[in-house]
Scaffold this motif. Structure first.
Motif, mmCIF file in Angstrom:
data_model
loop_
_atom_site.group_PDB
_atom_site.id
_atom_site.type_symbol
_atom_site.label_atom_id
_atom_site.label_comp_id
_atom_site.label_asym_id
_atom_site.label_seq_id
_atom_site.Cartn_x
_atom_site.Cartn_y
_atom_site.Cartn_z
ATOM 1 N N UNK A 44 -6.704 -5.346 -6.575
ATOM 2 C CA UNK A 44 -7.842 -5.948 -5.878
ATOM 3 C C UNK A 44 -7.824 -5.500 -4.430
ATOM 4 N N UNK A 45 -8.937 -5.686 -3.746
ATOM 5 C CA UNK A 45 -9.037 -5.326 -2.329
ATOM 6 C C UNK A 45 -9.601 -6.497 -1.537
ATOM 7 N N UNK A 46 -9.208 -6.530 -0.258
ATOM 8 C CA UNK A 46 -9.737 -7.514 0.677
ATOM 9 C C UNK A 46 -9.935 -6.828 2.019
ATOM 10 N N UNK A 50 -3.056 -7.853 5.467
ATOM 11 C CA UNK A 50 -2.062 -8.370 4.520
ATOM 12 C C UNK A 50 -1.469 -9.741 4.860
ATOM 13 N N UNK A 51 -1.103 -10.024 6.132
ATOM 14 C CA UNK A 51 -0.548 -11.356 6.399
ATOM 15 C C UNK A 51 -1.533 -12.496 6.092
ATOM 16 N N UNK A 75 2.723 0.721 7.908
ATOM 17 C CA UNK A 75 1.774 0.994 6.830
ATOM 18 C C UNK A 75 2.460 1.297 5.502
ATOM 19 N N UNK A 76 3.756 1.627 5.535
ATOM 20 C CA UNK A 76 4.507 1.874 4.299
ATOM 21 C C UNK A 76 5.101 0.584 3.742
ATOM 22 N N UNK A 77 4.914 -0.520 4.451
ATOM 23 C CA UNK A 77 5.468 -1.796 4.032
ATOM 24 C C UNK A 77 4.452 -2.634 3.282
ATOM 25 N N UNK A 96 -7.765 -3.517 5.986
ATOM 26 C CA UNK A 96 -7.699 -4.586 4.992
ATOM 27 C C UNK A 96 -6.435 -4.533 4.163
ATOM 28 N N UNK A 97 -6.564 -4.985 2.920
ATOM 29 C CA UNK A 97 -5.404 -5.085 2.026
ATOM 30 C C UNK A 97 -5.743 -4.621 0.624
#
Length: 144
Positions: A44-46, A50-51, A75-77, A96-97
């Motif tokens: 899914x996307x938002x 992320x937090x 960005x790799x986390x 976004x996420x």
């Protein structure tokens, strides 16, 4: 209808009512699917960072554990939420996420480099609510 049949019928009706009411809760997968835009199978996307997304999910469904390595890996986390039968990954995707849903074993393997020092490998039945690997018992009569 005699009293024995009425008793059995009443017991069956009560059991069905309990099952129906027990199924009224929203699953993590369906809630995430309703809240965020589907991007593929289990993805899914938002537009939110992320937090923010991980906090929304964790507020609705309290995770057994949470690993956040965004500060150290950028960005790799990502942020990884562990549930008894689900791993939710919340990864940076531009501003976004991207949210991923995985079974315990596939999520653990997929995000091993992020969670291996913190999470135990899941058992064949995921993790317990305390986070310990959960195994189905073996022995005589198992699997029948």
């Amino acid at each position: 209808m005699n009293s024995r049949h009425r008793m059995i019928g009443g017991a069956c009706a009560a059991a069905l009512a309990v099952l129906a009411l027990g199924g009224c809760g929203t699953s993590k997968e369906s809630w995430i699917g309703d809240k965020y835009k589907k991007d593929g199978a289990g993805s899914y996307r938002s537009s939110k960072a992320p937090p923010v997304v991980a906090t929304e999910i964790n507020k609705k469904f309290k995770a057994i554990d949470r690993v956040d390595d965004l500060a150290t890996r950028g960005a790799a986390g990502g942020i990884f939420l562990r549930y008894p039968k689900l791993v939710v990954g919340v990864l940076p995707n531009g501003p976004g996420s991207r949210i991923t849903l995985s079974t315990p074993s596939s999520g653990y393997n997929r995000y091993y480099s992020h969670v291996s020092g913190r999470w135990a490998r899941p058992g064949s039945n995921g993790w317990t609510n305390g986070g310990i690997a959960s195994f189905r018992g073996g022995g005589p009569g198992s699997g029948k």
